[in-house]
Scaffold this motif. Structure first.
Motif, short mmCIF file in Angstrom:
data_model
loop_
_atom_site.label_atom_id
_atom_site.label_comp_id
_atom_site.label_asym_id
_atom_site.label_seq_id
_atom_site.Cartn_x
_atom_site.Cartn_y
_atom_site.Cartn_z
N ARG A 110 0.84 -1.20 0.00
CA ARG A 110 0.00 0.00 0.00
C ARG A 110 0.87 1.25 0.00
O ARG A 110 1.90 1.32 0.68
CB ARG A 110 -0.92 -0.01 1.22
N GLY A 111 0.45 2.24 -0.76
CA GLY A 111 1.22 3.47 -0.86
C GLY A 111 1.24 4.25 0.44
O GLY A 111 0.35 4.12 1.29
N GLU A 112 2.24 5.10 0.60
CA GLU A 112 2.34 5.96 1.78
C GLU A 112 1.42 7.16 1.65
O GLU A 112 1.06 7.58 0.56
CB GLU A 112 3.78 6.47 1.94
N ILE A 113 1.06 7.71 2.79
CA ILE A 113 0.39 9.01 2.85
C ILE A 113 1.33 9.93 3.62
O ILE A 113 1.73 9.62 4.74
CB ILE A 113 -0.97 8.95 3.54
N THR A 114 1.70 11.04 3.01
CA THR A 114 2.65 11.96 3.64
C THR A 114 2.04 13.35 3.78
O THR A 114 1.02 13.67 3.15
CB THR A 114 3.94 12.06 2.82
N ASP A 115 2.68 14.19 4.59
CA ASP A 115 2.26 15.58 4.65
C ASP A 115 2.91 16.35 3.50
O ASP A 115 3.59 15.76 2.64
CB ASP A 115 2.59 16.18 6.02
N ARG A 116 2.75 17.63 3.45
CA ARG A 116 3.23 18.43 2.33
C ARG A 116 4.76 18.47 2.24
O ARG A 116 5.32 18.80 1.20
CB ARG A 116 2.66 19.85 2.41
N THR A 117 5.44 18.11 3.33
CA THR A 117 6.91 18.11 3.31
C THR A 117 7.48 16.71 3.11
O THR A 117 8.70 16.53 3.17
CB THR A 117 7.45 18.70 4.63
N GLY A 118 6.64 15.71 2.91
CA GLY A 118 7.11 14.35 2.68
C GLY A 118 7.24 13.50 3.92
O GLY A 118 7.69 12.35 3.84
N ILE A 119 6.81 14.02 5.07
CA ILE A 119 6.86 13.24 6.31
C ILE A 119 5.71 12.23 6.31
O ILE A 119 4.56 12.58 6.05
CB ILE A 119 6.75 14.15 7.54
N SER A 522 0.19 12.80 -6.27
CA SER A 522 0.53 11.40 -6.01
C SER A 522 1.80 11.02 -6.75
O SER A 522 2.15 11.62 -7.77
CB SER A 522 -0.62 10.48 -6.45
N LYS A 523 2.47 10.01 -6.21
CA LYS A 523 3.69 9.49 -6.82
C LYS A 523 3.49 8.01 -7.09
O LYS A 523 3.29 7.22 -6.17
CB LYS A 523 4.89 9.71 -5.90
N GLY A 524 3.51 7.63 -8.37
CA GLY A 524 3.27 6.25 -8.76
C GLY A 524 4.47 5.35 -8.54
O GLY A 524 5.54 5.82 -8.10
N PRO A 525 4.34 4.06 -8.86
CA PRO A 525 5.45 3.11 -8.70
C PRO A 525 6.68 3.51 -9.50
O PRO A 525 7.80 3.11 -9.17
CB PRO A 525 4.87 1.79 -9.21
N ASP A 526 6.48 4.28 -10.58
CA ASP A 526 7.62 4.71 -11.39
C ASP A 526 8.35 5.90 -10.80
O ASP A 526 9.35 6.37 -11.35
CB ASP A 526 7.16 5.04 -12.82
N GLY A 527 7.84 6.42 -9.66
CA GLY A 527 8.51 7.53 -8.99
C GLY A 527 8.16 8.90 -9.50
O GLY A 527 8.66 9.91 -8.99
N ARG A 528 7.29 8.98 -10.48
CA ARG A 528 6.91 10.29 -11.03
C ARG A 528 5.79 10.92 -10.21
O ARG A 528 4.84 10.25 -9.85
CB ARG A 528 6.47 10.14 -12.48
N PHE A 529 5.93 12.20 -9.95
CA PHE A 529 4.93 12.93 -9.17
C PHE A 529 3.91 13.54 -10.12
O PHE A 529 4.26 14.20 -11.10
CB PHE A 529 5.57 14.03 -8.33
N ALA A 530 2.63 13.31 -9.81
CA ALA A 530 1.54 13.88 -10.61
C ALA A 530 0.74 14.81 -9.71
O ALA A 530 0.17 14.37 -8.70
CB ALA A 530 0.64 12.77 -11.16
#
Length: 664
Positions: A110-119, A522-530
């Protein structure tokens, strides 16, 4: 020697003739074969008396019948053989594979959920699903008559699962797969693995000594999985939600974006041989799982923490039912914090109160009270019905329709400006001001309703959050006699906390409403941020009206006659409004208690942050919004401005008048 004459063979003696002398004449010829013994003679069957000899039937019909029967049997075998090997070959092969092969789901991470700074606010760690092959717990396979009961007694304390439930799963020999417990930690599996080793060694020793070699844990296995964890405990739990027993989102963002977070499960196929799992000849067949996407929220963890601390302390101090705080970026509509009290720990749902698992800031519908007066003032200013300096004479009581209206405090006749009506939060003054929106009360109601809708009341906020309430705002044609005069000061309609915050952010943003957002991308499995889609923007009032309203809201906090003096922040110009509303008790269906609130933004002359606070049913101490929510606003706003490094503007407030002298 002279030739001898051949010897003549003596003629057979006639047994029936007299023994003396010979009968002249030629000798009778011997018979070619002996005479047939009569069927009634010794050794042969005889028929019933007087019927003569019994003849046997011909065996040929019986042989034909037996041959025909054998032919039918062989034909049936041939037909069945053709059906199995030719007609239904694939179906039977599939059944054989089903019995031989075991397919197991590979859970996607399952993907992570982070705050706006990536925490990380929600993440997944390695875990195991504890499974079993029920067939291996039969007496034939386990060599123990009570293998399910023994295994359940051993595993129940480790897995924290009722033993009876486990026994029921293990007593299904036709099944080859059962899940005993999901998402167990590696430590739990290590305990089970150690137990399996002990019982395997005992089984070997028992077999070597001539025993059956019973092993009640040989059919227990593990499958890689993951466990959802929330590193910050209760922090932002109302926003995040939780993951249910099936590994799916059960509320909040976890539910709202479950498909993105969950990814796509894979599958691995094992072959079974002798009750054991072995790789197939060509290797284990596996379809890899596709991990879920990471979700980045607009939330700032530090501001969220400050908001949660402040609201929790005040709810406890006031002995209130609950409360919520929302912090929003006025320029972008991004929600920086959304705190609820009481909250819950998504790591331990067993201890959580089921009624508190949601997000009350979005799911509670309540009457806003005086914080909604800013919409009435916006309508009056935008329609040109009055200015901040317009004189409004406010009596102690006002008779309208079938009711007699009053303010929160008894007072002599007040001589207020329109700015003073807002600063002192006069219900009567608001009724008088909004009455100027039309030639008739019905026309005034239509105009006011249009502004309430423009500000987003009575409609979804745009967050698309599960369970969010749009509030209650009836069309003017259905307003009761009292609602025609109570709705202008925030009673007779319902909103949620996000809607209230959005109203003030709209004024702070120069009159343009931006749909609030909780997700940055969101950031997919390929690491790209959308990045998330841009929120919708709608102009509600002119920039001039918004600027005037901001100055009027400063009077609520900055003027000594205002109701929001406890919200002041040293060095900053603060705009805000108090609210104290009668509260509808959802259990009783009638008014009981109060809703205390405060809303505003800062810096007032160059807005950056909006804060809204509400506390439901405070029962200890004051119940006025300015008294119990003003301090919360002050704490949270000061922290947010510092965190975002927003400097004071240094400009002096406009200082709009609050009162006027009669006859002046």
């Amino acid at each position: 020697m002279p030739p001898q004459e051949p010897r003549r063979r003596p003629a057979p003696r006639d047994r029936g003739a007299p023994s003396r002398g010979r009968v002249p004449g030629p000798s009778p010829r011997p018979s070619a074969r002996p005479a047939r013994r009569p069927s009634g003679g010794p050794g042969g069957p005889r028929g019933p008396r007087g019927t003569g000899p019994l003849r046997l039937g011909s065996p040929r019909p019986r042989l034909r019948l037996v041959g025909f029967g054998l032919t039918l049997v062989m034909l049936a075998f041939v037909v069945r053989l053709l059906q199995v090997q030719a007609v239904d070959a694939e179906a039977y092969a599939a059944k054989a594979d089903k019995s031989r092969y075991l397919s197991v789901k590979l859970a996607a991470e399952r993907g992570e959920i982070t705050d706006r700074t990536g925490i990380a606010l929600a993440s997944s760690v390695d875990a195991y699903d504890i499974t079993a092959d029920p067939k291996m717990f039969t007496p034939e396979e386990s060599k123990a008559p009570d293998a399910p009961e023994q295994a359940a007694a051993l595993l129940a304390p480790i897995l924290n699962v009722p033993a009876d439930d486990m026994v029921a799963k293990l007593k299904k020999p036709k099944s080859r797969y059962a899940v005993l417990a999901r998402r167990q930690t590696p430590q739990v599996w290590n305990q089970i693995k150690d137990l399996k080793g002990v019982f395997a060694e005992k089984a070997r020793e028992d077999k070597a000594n001539g025993g059956p070699g019973a092993n009640v844990l040989s059919g227990v296995f593990q499958e890689p999985s993951s466990k959802r964890v929330y590193p910050n405990g209760e922090l932002a739990a109302g926003i995040l939600g939780y993951v249910n027993a099936d590994g799916r989102g059960g509320g909040g963002i976890e539910s709202m974006l479950d498909k993105q977070l969950a990814g796509q499960d894979g599958e691995v196929t094992y072959a079974q041989s002798g009750g054991r799992r072995v790789p197939t000849a060509g290797g284990t067949r596996e379809t890899p799982a596709v991990p879920g996407s990471d979700i980045e929220l607009t939330i700032d963890r530090d501001i969220q923490w400050a908001a949660q601390q402040a609201i929790s302390e005040q709810v406890e101090k006031s002995k209130a039912d609950r409360g919520y705080v929302i912090v929003q970026d006025t320029r972008t509509g991004e929600v920086l914090a959304m705190a609820n009290s009481p909250g819950f720990d998504p790591n331990d749902l067993n201890r959580a109160d089921a009624s508190g698992l949601g997000n009350a800031a979005l799911q509670d519908a309540f009457e806003p009270g005086s914080t909604a007066k800013v919409v009435s003032m916006a309508a009056v200013l935008e329609e040109g019905a009055a200015t901040p300096d317009t004189h409004v004479v406010v009596p102690n009581r006002l008779h309208r329709g079938d009711r007699l209206f009053k303010d929160d405090v008894d007072h002599p006749t007040w001589y207020l400006t329109l700015n003073g009506v807002l600063a002192k939060s006069s219900n009567i003054g608001t009724i008088l001001a909004t009455g100027q929106l039309g030639k008739t009360q019905a026309q005034a109601n239509q105009v006011l309703h249009s502004y309430l809708k423009k500000f987003g009341l009575g409609s979804p906020t745009g967050l698309k959050y599960p369970g969010e309430t749009p509030g209650i705002l009836a069309p003017p044609s259905k307003w009761s006699t009292s609602q025609q005069y109570t709705i202008p000061f925030g009673q007779g309609m319902s909103i949620n906390a996000m809607q209230a915050a959005s109203v003030y952010s709209t004024i702070a943003n120069g009159g343009v409403r931006i749909e609030p957002t909780l997700v940055r991308g969101s950031k997919g499995p390929d690491g790209r941020f959308a990045a998330a889609p841009a929120p919708q923007k709608t102009r509600v009032v002119s920039e001039k009206t918004a600027t005037t309203l901001a100055a009027m809201l400063e009077s609520v906090v900055g003027n000594e006659e205002g109701t929001g003096t406890k919200a002041r922040i040293d060095g900053y110009r603060v705009a805000g409004k108090t609210g104290t509303a009668n509260r509808v008790d959802p259990e009783l269906g009638r008014y009981r208690g109060y809703t205390a609130s405060f809303a505003g933004f800062a810096p007032a002359d160059k807005p950056r942050v909006t804060v809204y606070c509400a506390i439901q049913n405070p029962t200890k101490g004051s119940y006025f919004g300015g008294q119990i929510c003003g301090p919360i606003y002050q704490k949270v706003m000061a922290f947010a401005l510092k965190t975002l490094q927003v400097p004071p503007t240094g400009a002096e407030p406009a200082g709009l008048p609050v009162t006027f002298k009669p006859g002046g």
